[in-house]
Scaffold this motif. Structure first.
Motif, PDB file in Angstrom:
ATOM      1  N   LEU A  58       0.850  -1.189   0.000  1.00 50.88           N
ATOM      2  CA  LEU A  58       0.000   0.000   0.000  1.00 50.88           C
ATOM      3  C   LEU A  58       0.888   1.243   0.000  1.00 50.88           C
ATOM      4  N   GLU A  60       0.260   4.408   0.117  1.00 51.73           N
ATOM      5  CA  GLU A  60      -0.266   5.641   0.717  1.00 51.73           C
ATOM      6  C   GLU A  60      -0.434   5.482   2.221  1.00 51.73           C
ATOM      7  N   ALA A  61       0.620   5.012   2.871  1.00 51.76           N
ATOM      8  CA  ALA A  61       0.521   4.624   4.270  1.00 51.76           C
ATOM      9  C   ALA A  61       0.572   5.792   5.241  1.00 51.76           C
ATOM     10  N   THR A  62       0.586   7.020   4.742  1.00 49.39           N
ATOM     11  CA  THR A  62       0.437   8.153   5.646  1.00 49.39           C
ATOM     12  C   THR A  62      -1.027   8.579   5.746  1.00 49.39           C
ATOM     13  N   ILE A  66      -5.835   3.914   5.279  1.00 45.53           N
ATOM     14  CA  ILE A  66      -4.990   2.836   4.753  1.00 45.53           C
ATOM     15  C   ILE A  66      -4.371   2.047   5.891  1.00 45.53           C
ATOM     16  N   VAL A  67      -3.853   2.733   6.881  1.00 44.78           N
ATOM     17  CA  VAL A  67      -3.189   2.052   7.991  1.00 44.78           C
ATOM     18  C   VAL A  67      -4.195   1.218   8.784  1.00 44.78           C
ATOM     19  N   ALA A  70      -5.258  -1.771   6.684  1.00 41.79           N
ATOM     20  CA  ALA A  70      -4.185  -2.764   6.628  1.00 41.79           C
ATOM     21  C   ALA A  70      -4.120  -3.573   7.910  1.00 41.79           C
ATOM     22  N   PRO A  81      -0.109  -7.053   4.621  1.00 46.65           N
ATOM     23  CA  PRO A  81       0.118  -5.709   4.075  1.00 46.65           C
ATOM     24  C   PRO A  81       1.548  -5.227   4.279  1.00 46.65           C
ATOM     25  N   LEU A  83       3.385  -1.526   4.149  1.00 44.97           N
ATOM     26  CA  LEU A  83       3.068  -0.100   4.122  1.00 44.97           C
ATOM     27  C   LEU A  83       4.259   0.702   3.631  1.00 44.97           C
ATOM     28  N   VAL A  90       4.047   6.947   9.725  1.00 45.62           N
ATOM     29  CA  VAL A  90       3.290   5.694   9.749  1.00 45.62           C
ATOM     30  C   VAL A  90       3.228   5.141  11.167  1.00 45.62           C
ATOM     31  N   VAL A 106       6.853  -1.724   7.477  1.00 48.18           N
ATOM     32  CA  VAL A 106       6.829  -0.344   6.993  1.00 48.18           C
ATOM     33  C   VAL A 106       8.115  -0.110   6.204  1.00 48.18           C
TER      34      VAL A 106
END
Length: 371
Positions: A58, A60-62, A66-67, A70, A81, A83, A90, A106
């Motif tokens: 993914l 766009e983990a900011t 999304i977070v 996930a 996932p 990130l 994140v 991450v």
């Protein structure tokens, strides 16, 4: 939908497709979407995703949605996932959700040890478009391109973006880096429509296409949309596709240039894939209601049992799935992209956390099918 001169579709006017999930509840009250939300068909699909959870990246983990999505997908075993983003930002989001940062990967593309390798591959892919080594290295700091390269290189099984980026940005990265599947001339999309029955063979599960990408397909493009959606039906639902080319005419009941496009598309598809059960042109009721089919199209091989509905335009498809969802009570999941060499999917910028969870699960299923 045209070409950018590089064998890719040009997304000059991407159609907005708001991702919507129907009302999900049970006799015991609302259930989380990752538990199937009380829909037995969705339960079955999610169970399959849990058997082979894909490594889905993914970019766009900011974004908090999304977070959270996930994390929920990971906890439910629907995906593994990955990130992409600034680790500090994140991890702050993870802390807000009371999640252990060690429980989910991450990656910061800017400092990743894979960036140079990916840049070399990107340079090889895009040198003919004037991308030199320095520009390629810069491009691989972009999470969207980095994610697509992870998928291309086999370091991830699929990617999901679009919560922040536009459809054009999301799909362009997939085109340029992942590329189209062999023998596929067009990337398109479908909506997965689920009814209340537990049996995908009962007519309670169907695919509507195209509802998000190809605005006004010609006959050849409509043919490709149909063939791709038929393959998606078999891969996703595990049933034989029964493909209806939809129109306002049934078996010659009306004469018009737009009907001719649909009829020609059906003829092209029949010639290319004689193994498929398909028919057209058909009105929606003649395609999906056996009693109506017996009166309007008695010679149709589908006999009113279509589970793949190919709409003549994006306009018709987008309106059609929303009517089925809002008035017919169908659960609508998607749009899900098809025709790429490996899975890449596009969220709406108005997406919910549930949307992220479901699309991660569907991308896992696509990854298994394309492996």
């Amino acid at each position: 939908m045209g070409s950018d001169g590089d064998g890719h579709q040009a997304f000059r006017h991407p159609a907005p497709a708001r991702r919507v999930i129907g009302s999900i509840s049970s006799s015991e009250g609302p259930r989380a979407v990752e538990d199937g939300g009380g829909n037995p068909l969705l339960d079955g699909l999610l169970a399959r995703a849990r058997r082979s959870p894909g490594r889905i990246v993914l970019p766009e983990a900011t974004d908090a949605r999304i977070v959270e999505g996930a994390l929920r997908a990971a906890r439910a075993g629907l995906a593994q996932p990955l990130l992409l983003g600034d680790p500090v930002a994140v991890r702050a989001l993870l802390a807000d959700l009371r999640a252990e940062p060690s429980n989910i990967d991450v990656i910061d593309p800017a400092v990743s040890p894979d960036r140079a390798r990916y840049a070399q591959r990107y340079h090889e892919l895009r040198a003919h478009k004037g991308v030199d080594a320095e520009a390629a290295l810069s491009a691989m700091a972009d999470p969207m391109r980095f994610a697509a390269m992870m998928v291309r290189e086999g370091d991830a099984d699929g990617t999901v973006g679009g919560a922040v980026a536009t459809t054009a940005e999301t799909v362009r990265a997939a085109f340029q880096i992942i590329g189209r599947a062999p023998d596929v001339s067009l990337v398109s999309s479908f909506m997965l429509m689920l009814g209340a029955s537990a049996d995908a063979r009962s007519g309670s599960a169907s695919l509507f296409a195209d509802c998000a990408l190809v605005i006004e397909p010609d006959a050849a493009e409509l043919c490709q949309i149909a063939l791709s959606t038929a393959d998606s039906c078999r891969a996703l639902l595990g049933v034989e596709p029964r493909v209806a080319f939809l129109s306002f005419s049934t078996a010659g009941s009306a004469r018009h240039a737009r009907v001719d496009v649909v009829r020609t598309a059906c003829e092209l598809a029949r010639a290319e894939r004689p193994d498929l059960s398909l028919d057209g042109e058909l009105q929606f009721d003649a395609a999906t209601v056996p009693d109506v089919a017996a009166r309007k199209a008695p010679e149709s091989a589908l006999a009113g049992t279509a589970n793949v509905c190919v709409f003549p335009s994006l306009e018709a498809g987008n309106i059609g799935y929303k009517i089925a969802q809002r008035l017919g009570g169908q659960l609508a999941v998607g749009p899900i992209l098809q025709g790429l060499a490996r899975p890449a999917n596009d969220l709406s910028r108005g997406c919910s956390v549930d949307d992220v969870v479901l699309l991660l699960a569907m991308t896992s299923l696509q990854a298994v099918a394309s492996a």
